[in-house]
Design a protein around this motif. Structure first.
Motif, PDB file in Angstrom:
ATOM      1  N   LEU A   1      14.184  67.516  55.041  1.00 33.74           N
ATOM      2  CA  LEU A   1      14.359  68.904  54.586  1.00 33.74           C
ATOM      3  C   LEU A   1      15.452  68.996  53.526  1.00 33.74           C
ATOM      4  O   LEU A   1      15.321  69.743  52.553  1.00 33.74           O
ATOM      5  CB  LEU A   1      14.687  69.811  55.774  1.00 33.74           C
ATOM      6  N   SER A   2      16.516  68.238  53.689  1.00 34.23           N
ATOM      7  CA  SER A   2      17.602  68.240  52.703  1.00 34.23           C
ATOM      8  C   SER A   2      17.091  67.785  51.340  1.00 34.23           C
ATOM      9  O   SER A   2      17.459  68.365  50.310  1.00 34.23           O
ATOM     10  CB  SER A   2      18.744  67.337  53.172  1.00 34.23           C
ATOM     11  N   LEU A   3      16.255  66.757  51.333  1.00 35.10           N
ATOM     12  CA  LEU A   3      15.657  66.314  50.063  1.00 35.10           C
ATOM     13  C   LEU A   3      14.783  67.420  49.471  1.00 35.10           C
ATOM     14  O   LEU A   3      14.808  67.645  48.260  1.00 35.10           O
ATOM     15  CB  LEU A   3      14.840  65.036  50.272  1.00 35.10           C
ATOM     16  N   ASP A   4      14.042  68.129  50.325  1.00 31.91           N
ATOM     17  CA  ASP A   4      13.211  69.241  49.849  1.00 31.91           C
ATOM     18  C   ASP A   4      14.074  70.334  49.221  1.00 31.91           C
ATOM     19  O   ASP A   4      13.749  70.852  48.145  1.00 31.91           O
ATOM     20  CB  ASP A   4      12.417  69.856  51.005  1.00 31.91           C
ATOM     21  N   PHE A   5      15.164  70.702  49.885  1.00 30.42           N
ATOM     22  CA  PHE A   5      16.046  71.756  49.385  1.00 30.42           C
ATOM     23  C   PHE A   5      16.648  71.365  48.033  1.00 30.42           C
ATOM     24  O   PHE A   5      16.698  72.172  47.104  1.00 30.42           O
ATOM     25  CB  PHE A   5      17.189  72.042  50.361  1.00 30.42           C
TER      26      PHE A   5
ATOM     27  N   TYR B   1      14.460  59.475  41.536  1.00 33.36           N
ATOM     28  CA  TYR B   1      15.475  59.250  42.565  1.00 33.36           C
ATOM     29  C   TYR B   1      15.034  59.825  43.902  1.00 33.36           C
ATOM     30  O   TYR B   1      15.103  59.164  44.943  1.00 33.36           O
ATOM     31  CB  TYR B   1      16.791  59.880  42.104  1.00 33.36           C
ATOM     32  N   VAL B   2      14.523  61.043  43.893  1.00 33.80           N
ATOM     33  CA  VAL B   2      14.096  61.653  45.153  1.00 33.80           C
ATOM     34  C   VAL B   2      12.812  60.994  45.675  1.00 33.80           C
ATOM     35  O   VAL B   2      12.664  60.781  46.883  1.00 33.80           O
ATOM     36  CB  VAL B   2      13.982  63.190  45.044  1.00 33.80           C
TER      37      VAL B   2
ATOM     38  N   GLU C   1      20.558  53.430  40.215  1.00 29.08           N
ATOM     39  CA  GLU C   1      21.251  52.991  39.000  1.00 29.08           C
ATOM     40  C   GLU C   1      20.870  53.852  37.803  1.00 29.08           C
ATOM     41  O   GLU C   1      21.731  54.268  37.027  1.00 29.08           O
ATOM     42  CB  GLU C   1      20.945  51.519  38.731  1.00 29.08           C
ATOM     43  N   ASP C   2      19.588  54.135  37.655  1.00 24.39           N
ATOM     44  CA  ASP C   2      19.115  54.946  36.525  1.00 24.39           C
ATOM     45  C   ASP C   2      19.664  56.371  36.581  1.00 24.39           C
ATOM     46  O   ASP C   2      20.058  56.923  35.553  1.00 24.39           O
ATOM     47  CB  ASP C   2      17.584  54.996  36.488  1.00 24.39           C
ATOM     48  N   PHE C   3      19.685  56.958  37.776  1.00 23.06           N
ATOM     49  CA  PHE C   3      20.199  58.313  37.941  1.00 23.06           C
ATOM     50  C   PHE C   3      21.627  58.409  37.418  1.00 23.06           C
ATOM     51  O   PHE C   3      21.965  59.324  36.658  1.00 23.06           O
ATOM     52  CB  PHE C   3      20.130  58.707  39.420  1.00 23.06           C
TER      53      PHE C   3
ATOM     54  N   GLU D   1      22.057  64.458  44.331  1.00 25.88           N
ATOM     55  CA  GLU D   1      22.816  63.248  44.670  1.00 25.88           C
ATOM     56  C   GLU D   1      23.273  63.303  46.123  1.00 25.88           C
ATOM     57  O   GLU D   1      23.175  62.317  46.858  1.00 25.88           O
ATOM     58  CB  GLU D   1      24.030  63.083  43.758  1.00 25.88           C
ATOM     59  N   SER D   2      23.757  64.442  46.571  1.00 30.62           N
ATOM     60  CA  SER D   2      24.222  64.586  47.955  1.00 30.62           C
ATOM     61  C   SER D   2      23.081  64.387  48.947  1.00 30.62           C
ATOM     62  O   SER D   2      23.254  63.751  49.991  1.00 30.62           O
ATOM     63  CB  SER D   2      24.865  65.954  48.163  1.00 30.62           C
TER      64      SER D   2
END
Length: 176
Positions: A23-27, A50-51, A72-74, A92-93
């Protein structure tokens, strides 16, 4: 009165750790998508990859080459082009929450830089980012604080609805 951020905090406490991470990734992904116009095309691509790599690593249960490269790319794209940190911090978080230990084990991240973001932090940070973005785009005659407050509220509403809409049925059964 229902206080959506309080309800969201309770919901995120009740779901399992893996689910809260997803869910955090979705947000975070939504917050970045809403503000995509502020990002350069290469930063948008780096965020997307990244995601996606974090989600794949979560499914695998370990870091893979894709996650290490995306990590690394991010950061490389972020260093090359300034001005993205307000928009990309939440992403990132969320990836840190999801994959930090994997990245440390893979040698892509230093243990000394370890942080402990929570799903509640990700949700609140996403709300703040979306609120600021709407306030900055409010018309000249608009009350920017009110625009920020309303946008945060609407983002919290979306987050609560997203948790509920994607929550599996009790006992692991499929949703109807």
């Amino acid at each position: 009165m229902i206080v959506l951020p309080v309800l969201l905090t309770e919901l995120l406490t009740e779901v399992g750790e893996q689910r809260a991470t997803t869910l955090s990734l979705d947000f975070a992904e939504r917050a970045v998508d809403l503000q995509a116009e502020l990002l350069t095309p290469d930063m948008r691509e780096a965020c997307s990859e990244y995601v996606a790599a974090a989600r794949e690593a979560l499914r695998l249960g370990r870091a893979n080459d894709r996650l290490v490269r995306a990590h690394e790319d991010f950061f490389e794209v972020g260093w090359r082009t300034s001005g993205h940190s307000d928009v990309t911090h939440v992403l990132e978080s969320a990836v840190r929450l999801a994959c930090q230990d994997m990245l440390i084990e893979a040698g892509a991240m230093n243990r000394a830089g370890r942080t402990n973001p929570s799903p509640q932090y990700i949700a609140k940070t996403a709300q703040s980012a979306v609120g600021r973005w709407h306030a900055e785009r409010a018309g000249e005659d608009a009350d920017r604080r009110e625009a920020d407050r309303r946008a945060r509220w609407e983002e919290a509403r979306w987050q609560v609805q997203h948790v509920i809409a994607t929550e599996p049925a009790p006992g692991g059964g499929a949703r109807l």
